[in-house]
Structures are given as structure tokens and as C-alpha cells.
Design a protein around this motif. Sequence first.
Motif, PDB file in Angstrom:
ATOM      1  N   GLU A 114       0.833  -1.219   0.000  1.00 38.92           N
ATOM      2  CA  GLU A 114       0.000   0.000   0.000  1.00 38.92           C
ATOM      3  C   GLU A 114       0.867   1.269   0.000  1.00 38.92           C
ATOM      4  O   GLU A 114       0.388   2.350  -0.320  1.00 38.92           O
ATOM      5  N   TYR A 116       2.841   2.029  -2.095  1.00 38.53           N
ATOM      6  CA  TYR A 116       3.029   2.476  -3.464  1.00 38.53           C
ATOM      7  C   TYR A 116       1.721   2.868  -4.122  1.00 38.53           C
ATOM      8  O   TYR A 116       1.669   3.128  -5.301  1.00 38.53           O
ATOM      9  N   SER A 117       0.677   2.890  -3.359  1.00 41.30           N
ATOM     10  CA  SER A 117      -0.626   3.174  -3.952  1.00 41.30           C
ATOM     11  C   SER A 117      -1.008   4.626  -3.730  1.00 41.30           C
ATOM     12  O   SER A 117      -0.594   5.249  -2.761  1.00 41.30           O
ATOM     13  N   ASP A 118      -1.797   5.158  -4.628  1.00 34.09           N
ATOM     14  CA  ASP A 118      -2.255   6.532  -4.465  1.00 34.09           C
ATOM     15  C   ASP A 118      -3.517   6.596  -3.618  1.00 34.09           C
ATOM     16  O   ASP A 118      -3.951   7.653  -3.216  1.00 34.09           O
TER      17      ASP A 118
ATOM     18  N   GLU B 124       8.068   2.488  -9.516  1.00 31.07           N
ATOM     19  CA  GLU B 124       7.472   3.448  -8.601  1.00 31.07           C
ATOM     20  C   GLU B 124       8.487   3.845  -7.542  1.00 31.07           C
ATOM     21  O   GLU B 124       9.436   3.124  -7.270  1.00 31.07           O
ATOM     22  N   ILE B 125       8.270   5.005  -6.968  1.00 35.66           N
ATOM     23  CA  ILE B 125       9.085   5.396  -5.823  1.00 35.66           C
ATOM     24  C   ILE B 125       8.182   5.349  -4.594  1.00 35.66           C
ATOM     25  O   ILE B 125       6.998   5.673  -4.666  1.00 35.66           O
ATOM     26  N   ARG B 126       8.734   4.865  -3.481  1.00 41.37           N
ATOM     27  CA  ARG B 126       7.904   4.753  -2.291  1.00 41.37           C
ATOM     28  C   ARG B 126       7.490   6.131  -1.804  1.00 41.37           C
ATOM     29  O   ARG B 126       8.165   7.116  -2.056  1.00 41.37           O
ATOM     30  N   ARG B 127       6.372   6.191  -1.094  1.00 37.78           N
ATOM     31  CA  ARG B 127       5.823   7.494  -0.701  1.00 37.78           C
ATOM     32  C   ARG B 127       6.823   8.352   0.056  1.00 37.78           C
ATOM     33  O   ARG B 127       6.870   9.555  -0.120  1.00 37.78           O
ATOM     34  N   LEU B 133      10.625   0.888  -6.391  1.00 33.54           N
ATOM     35  CA  LEU B 133      10.028  -0.409  -6.671  1.00 33.54           C
ATOM     36  C   LEU B 133      10.474  -0.825  -8.066  1.00 33.54           C
ATOM     37  O   LEU B 133      10.281  -0.094  -9.028  1.00 33.54           O
TER      38      LEU B 133
END
Lengths: 120, 163
Positions: A114, A116-118, B124-127, B133
Amino acid sequence: METLPAWAEWLASALILIGAIFGLIGSVGLVRLPDFMARLHAPTKNTTLGVGGVILGSIVYFSASQQGLSLHELLIAIFLFLTAPISAHLLAKAGLHLELKRVSRTRDYRDRPEQYSDRD
Amino acid sequence: MLNKIFPAPRLSLFLLVFWLLLQNSISSGLVVLGAVLALLIPLYTHRGRDFATKIHRPLKAVEYFLVLLVDIILSNFNIAAIILLPRRRIQPALFEYPLEITGEVPITVLASTISLTPGTITAEIRRDGRALLIHALNVADHEAMIQQIKTRYEMRLKEIFKC
């Protein structure tokens, strides 16, 4: 058609052929690989060498047939290097967020997907 | 004062070279026109650049580019082999790559590098911005791959950008 020295003709044709072959392999990869994420790998990598070969061929041809070096093809290579990873990244991101089906043997090592989720 | 009329010397140089490549010829008129453009465009645009980064080791950056070039060519053959060999069972994986470097530009360069080299794509980049990723097309041991990326690219970038 201007006349080219034989070596330039051979070199340019070889480079264009190499480029074309890699372009073809990239397209075959789009068909053969099993899922969305795997298919992404084929065009992002093989187009760099595919287009690269054609560009080098063009440089050789125009440098040998006209006076002086012809280098503006290099701009195409620069733009390709800048844009190919970004388009791949955006497609991968979209694929992740839509949770597209992956082949079952894809191993997922994410601790907390999660992150990596928006979605909130 | 010099800073004010000439805010980004490297950008100016890049623009001039770019302009000459576009024209595909060098004559004094073109060089002068290109130089004027290379002076004016940074004046107009440099205020928008909020991610100024300094390259501390230019030679290392050239080395990095050459290493990357060789790796891209190898990766092309690698992927071609995977595509063409009949029914080879590929082992895709999604894994996290913990980042050591900081800063927008170095991380962007690293992410693009990963996307361009053998069988890996940055998805993706982590938040929190501390991990990438990565999707790998065919990997047996993802820990080894992380180590390889770390030593081959990230450490070099760390030296180049000092971050």
C-alpha cells in the motif's frame, strides 16, 4: 544518389540492419512475453539499440556522402535516452495502480504494497 | 553581477551545442546567433529551476555514461535472448530497492539508469522517497541484483553528486 566509398556503404548498411533486427526483436517481444510488466521490458530496451543502429547508420551515410560531419541525428538519441525510461516508468506505474494481472510466478517482495498506492 | 546576466553557464553551453547540432553546421553567423540564444534563454527560465544540482566529479560522470552505454548494449542482447529462445521460463519479480542517495536529480538519474539496463524497470518510488520499486524480467536472486545496482551505479552517483 551520390556515390559512397565502399566501406561507408558496408558500414551504413550493417548498422541499419542491426538496428532493424533489434527493432523487430522488440516487437516480437511485445507478442511473446507473458504479461503487461514483462512486455514493457522489450520496447524500452530494444528500441534504444534499434533506433541507435539506424541513427549511427544515418551519421555514417551523410558524413561520407556530404562534406563534413553530420551529427544532428545525435539529438534523436539524446531525446530517446531521456524519454524512454520516463514513458516506461509511467506505464509501469499505471499497470501497478490498476493492479493488472501478473503471471503467477512473479514473486512480490514488497513488505507493504500500500506504500506504493495513491489510494488513501 | 556576472551571476545575474549569466545565471547558468552549463545550461548556456548545452543550449549552444544543441543549437549547433540542430543546424548541423558551424558558421560564424550561426555561432553568434546561438550564443545570443544561449545567453537569453537561461535568463528567462532559470527562476523556474528549483532543483539545481552540482556535479562534483565531471570525469566520473563521463565514466558513468560510458559504463551505462556498454550496459545498455549488453542489456539489448540479454533481452533479445530471452525473447527469442523458445519457451524459456522467465522468473519475474517485484522488489524494493532501498535508496542511499538523496535529492531529486540523483534519484531520477538512478531510476532512469535502472530502466535502461538489463531486465529491470523502475515502476514506482515509495511514498517517503526512500526506496524504488523495481520490476525485473528474469531474476533468480533479487538480493544479488540489489547489491549489483548499488555498487555499479548508486555508489558512482553518490560520488558524482556528493549526496
